[in-house]
Scaffold this motif. Structure first.
Motif, PDB file in Angstrom:
ATOM      1  N   GLN A 209       0.828  -1.201   0.000  1.00 59.44           N
ATOM      2  CA  GLN A 209       0.000   0.000   0.000  1.00 59.44           C
ATOM      3  C   GLN A 209       0.869   1.260   0.000  1.00 59.44           C
ATOM      4  O   GLN A 209       0.547   2.236  -0.673  1.00 59.44           O
ATOM      5  CB  GLN A 209      -0.942   0.001   1.200  1.00 59.44           C
ATOM      6  N   ALA A 210       1.976   1.228   0.729  1.00 61.18           N
ATOM      7  CA  ALA A 210       2.890   2.369   0.742  1.00 61.18           C
ATOM      8  C   ALA A 210       3.513   2.568  -0.632  1.00 61.18           C
ATOM      9  O   ALA A 210       3.640   3.707  -1.110  1.00 61.18           O
ATOM     10  CB  ALA A 210       3.979   2.163   1.797  1.00 61.18           C
ATOM     11  N   GLU A 211       3.898   1.496  -1.284  1.00 62.28           N
ATOM     12  CA  GLU A 211       4.475   1.587  -2.625  1.00 62.28           C
ATOM     13  C   GLU A 211       3.461   2.160  -3.610  1.00 62.28           C
ATOM     14  O   GLU A 211       3.800   2.997  -4.450  1.00 62.28           O
ATOM     15  CB  GLU A 211       4.954   0.220  -3.094  1.00 62.28           C
ATOM     16  N   ALA A 212       2.212   1.730  -3.512  1.00 65.14           N
ATOM     17  CA  ALA A 212       1.165   2.252  -4.391  1.00 65.14           C
ATOM     18  C   ALA A 212       0.996   3.749  -4.165  1.00 65.14           C
ATOM     19  O   ALA A 212       0.824   4.516  -5.118  1.00 65.14           O
ATOM     20  CB  ALA A 212      -0.145   1.522  -4.148  1.00 65.14           C
ATOM     21  N   SER A 213       1.066   4.171  -2.930  1.00 65.44           N
ATOM     22  CA  SER A 213       0.939   5.590  -2.606  1.00 65.44           C
ATOM     23  C   SER A 213       2.096   6.388  -3.194  1.00 65.44           C
ATOM     24  O   SER A 213       1.904   7.472  -3.749  1.00 65.44           O
ATOM     25  CB  SER A 213       0.899   5.773  -1.091  1.00 65.44           C
ATOM     26  N   HIS A 214       3.311   5.848  -3.089  1.00 61.30           N
ATOM     27  CA  HIS A 214       4.484   6.532  -3.651  1.00 61.30           C
ATOM     28  C   HIS A 214       4.391   6.637  -5.168  1.00 61.30           C
ATOM     29  O   HIS A 214       4.755   7.658  -5.746  1.00 61.30           O
ATOM     30  CB  HIS A 214       5.774   5.811  -3.255  1.00 61.30           C
ATOM     31  N   GLN A 215       3.901   5.600  -5.808  1.00 61.18           N
ATOM     32  CA  GLN A 215       3.762   5.628  -7.258  1.00 61.18           C
ATOM     33  C   GLN A 215       2.714   6.647  -7.687  1.00 61.18           C
ATOM     34  O   GLN A 215       2.853   7.287  -8.725  1.00 61.18           O
ATOM     35  CB  GLN A 215       3.393   4.245  -7.794  1.00 61.18           C
ATOM     36  N   LYS A 216       1.677   6.791  -6.874  1.00 61.42           N
ATOM     37  CA  LYS A 216       0.619   7.751  -7.188  1.00 61.42           C
ATOM     38  C   LYS A 216       1.146   9.185  -7.131  1.00 61.42           C
ATOM     39  O   LYS A 216       0.783  10.021  -7.940  1.00 61.42           O
ATOM     40  CB  LYS A 216      -0.516   7.607  -6.182  1.00 61.42           C
ATOM     41  N   GLN A 217       1.989   9.455  -6.147  1.00 59.72           N
ATOM     42  CA  GLN A 217       2.507  10.806  -5.967  1.00 59.72           C
ATOM     43  C   GLN A 217       3.382  11.231  -7.135  1.00 59.72           C
ATOM     44  O   GLN A 217       3.331  12.375  -7.561  1.00 59.72           O
ATOM     45  CB  GLN A 217       3.293  10.912  -4.663  1.00 59.72           C
ATOM     46  N   GLY A 218       4.179  10.330  -7.623  1.00 59.31           N
ATOM     47  CA  GLY A 218       5.047  10.650  -8.747  1.00 59.31           C
ATOM     48  C   GLY A 218       6.099  11.684  -8.393  1.00 59.31           C
ATOM     49  O   GLY A 218       6.233  12.113  -7.260  1.00 59.31           O
ATOM     50  N   LYS A 219       6.831  12.086  -9.393  1.00 59.92           N
ATOM     51  CA  LYS A 219       7.889  13.073  -9.198  1.00 59.92           C
ATOM     52  C   LYS A 219       7.310  14.460  -9.404  1.00 59.92           C
ATOM     53  O   LYS A 219       6.673  14.733 -10.413  1.00 59.92           O
ATOM     54  CB  LYS A 219       9.004  12.824 -10.208  1.00 59.92           C
ATOM     55  N   THR A 220       7.525  15.338  -8.454  1.00 62.24           N
ATOM     56  CA  THR A 220       7.062  16.706  -8.600  1.00 62.24           C
ATOM     57  C   THR A 220       8.124  17.510  -9.348  1.00 62.24           C
ATOM     58  O   THR A 220       9.325  17.268  -9.198  1.00 62.24           O
ATOM     59  CB  THR A 220       6.785  17.354  -7.238  1.00 62.24           C
ATOM     60  N   LYS A 221       7.673  18.451 -10.140  1.00 60.27           N
ATOM     61  CA  LYS A 221       8.591  19.270 -10.922  1.00 60.27           C
ATOM     62  C   LYS A 221       9.018  20.496 -10.128  1.00 60.27           C
ATOM     63  O   LYS A 221       8.236  21.063  -9.372  1.00 60.27           O
ATOM     64  CB  LYS A 221       7.911  19.712 -12.212  1.00 60.27           C
ATOM     65  N   ASN A 222      10.271  20.902 -10.346  1.00 60.66           N
ATOM     66  CA  ASN A 222      10.733  22.128  -9.719  1.00 60.66           C
ATOM     67  C   ASN A 222      10.279  23.318 -10.567  1.00 60.66           C
ATOM     68  O   ASN A 222       9.703  23.158 -11.641  1.00 60.66           O
ATOM     69  CB  ASN A 222      12.248  22.105  -9.496  1.00 60.66           C
ATOM     70  N   SER A 223      10.548  24.527 -10.100  1.00 65.69           N
ATOM     71  CA  SER A 223      10.042  25.719 -10.774  1.00 65.69           C
ATOM     72  C   SER A 223      10.625  25.883 -12.180  1.00 65.69           C
ATOM     73  O   SER A 223       9.924  26.333 -13.094  1.00 65.69           O
ATOM     74  CB  SER A 223      10.315  26.965  -9.937  1.00 65.69           C
ATOM     75  N   LEU A 224      11.881  25.500 -12.397  1.00 70.66           N
ATOM     76  CA  LEU A 224      12.469  25.606 -13.740  1.00 70.66           C
ATOM     77  C   LEU A 224      11.801  24.642 -14.698  1.00 70.66           C
ATOM     78  O   LEU A 224      11.496  24.997 -15.837  1.00 70.66           O
ATOM     79  CB  LEU A 224      13.980  25.349 -13.698  1.00 70.66           C
ATOM     80  N   GLU A 225      11.545  23.431 -14.253  1.00 70.15           N
ATOM     81  CA  GLU A 225      10.867  22.457 -15.111  1.00 70.15           C
ATOM     82  C   GLU A 225       9.462  22.930 -15.484  1.00 70.15           C
ATOM     83  O   GLU A 225       9.036  22.781 -16.630  1.00 70.15           O
ATOM     84  CB  GLU A 225      10.805  21.100 -14.414  1.00 70.15           C
ATOM     85  N   GLU A 226       8.757  23.510 -14.532  1.00 64.81           N
ATOM     86  CA  GLU A 226       7.423  24.039 -14.824  1.00 64.81           C
ATOM     87  C   GLU A 226       7.508  25.184 -15.836  1.00 64.81           C
ATOM     88  O   GLU A 226       6.709  25.273 -16.761  1.00 64.81           O
ATOM     89  CB  GLU A 226       6.745  24.510 -13.547  1.00 64.81           C
ATOM     90  N   TYR A 227       8.490  26.074 -15.631  1.00 60.80           N
ATOM     91  CA  TYR A 227       8.673  27.197 -16.542  1.00 60.80           C
ATOM     92  C   TYR A 227       8.981  26.698 -17.952  1.00 60.80           C
ATOM     93  O   TYR A 227       8.435  27.193 -18.934  1.00 60.80           O
ATOM     94  CB  TYR A 227       9.812  28.099 -16.034  1.00 60.80           C
ATOM     95  N   CYS A 228       9.841  25.709 -18.061  1.00 59.09           N
ATOM     96  CA  CYS A 228      10.222  25.182 -19.373  1.00 59.09           C
ATOM     97  C   CYS A 228       9.067  24.448 -20.050  1.00 59.09           C
ATOM     98  O   CYS A 228       8.974  24.449 -21.276  1.00 59.09           O
ATOM     99  CB  CYS A 228      11.445  24.276 -19.246  1.00 59.09           C
TER     100      CYS A 228
END
Length: 73
Positions: free
Chosen positions: A40-59
């Motif tokens: 269940q913890a692994e499923a939760s981590h997969q759901k969250q995914g990688k968040t983008k930093n401000s430069l990635e969002e800008y790009c």
């Protein structure tokens, strides 16, 4: 994602069966529920995914900006 959900369901059924036969206070029962919690913890981590930093969002919004250029060798 459905693959991990299926695995969680299998582990839930197994944990209930193990606890039913060996007792709810047994080490086998605790181990079976630990396996469920880990999945269940692994499923939760997969759901969250990688968040983008401000430069990635800008790009993402401005792919032609000088800061977003990618130079390859």
């Amino acid at each position: 994602m459905s693959d991990i959900q299926e695995k969680i369901q299998q582990e839930l059924e197994e944990a209930r069966a193990v606890c039913g036969t060996s007792g709810s206070n047994s080490a086998e029962c605790a181990a079976a529920w630990d396996a469920v919690e880990e999945l269940q913890a692994e499923a939760s981590h997969q759901k969250q995914g990688k968040t983008k930093n401000s430069l990635e969002e800008y790009c993402d919004e401005n792919p032609d900006a000088a800061e977003c250029r990618v130079y390859e060798d």
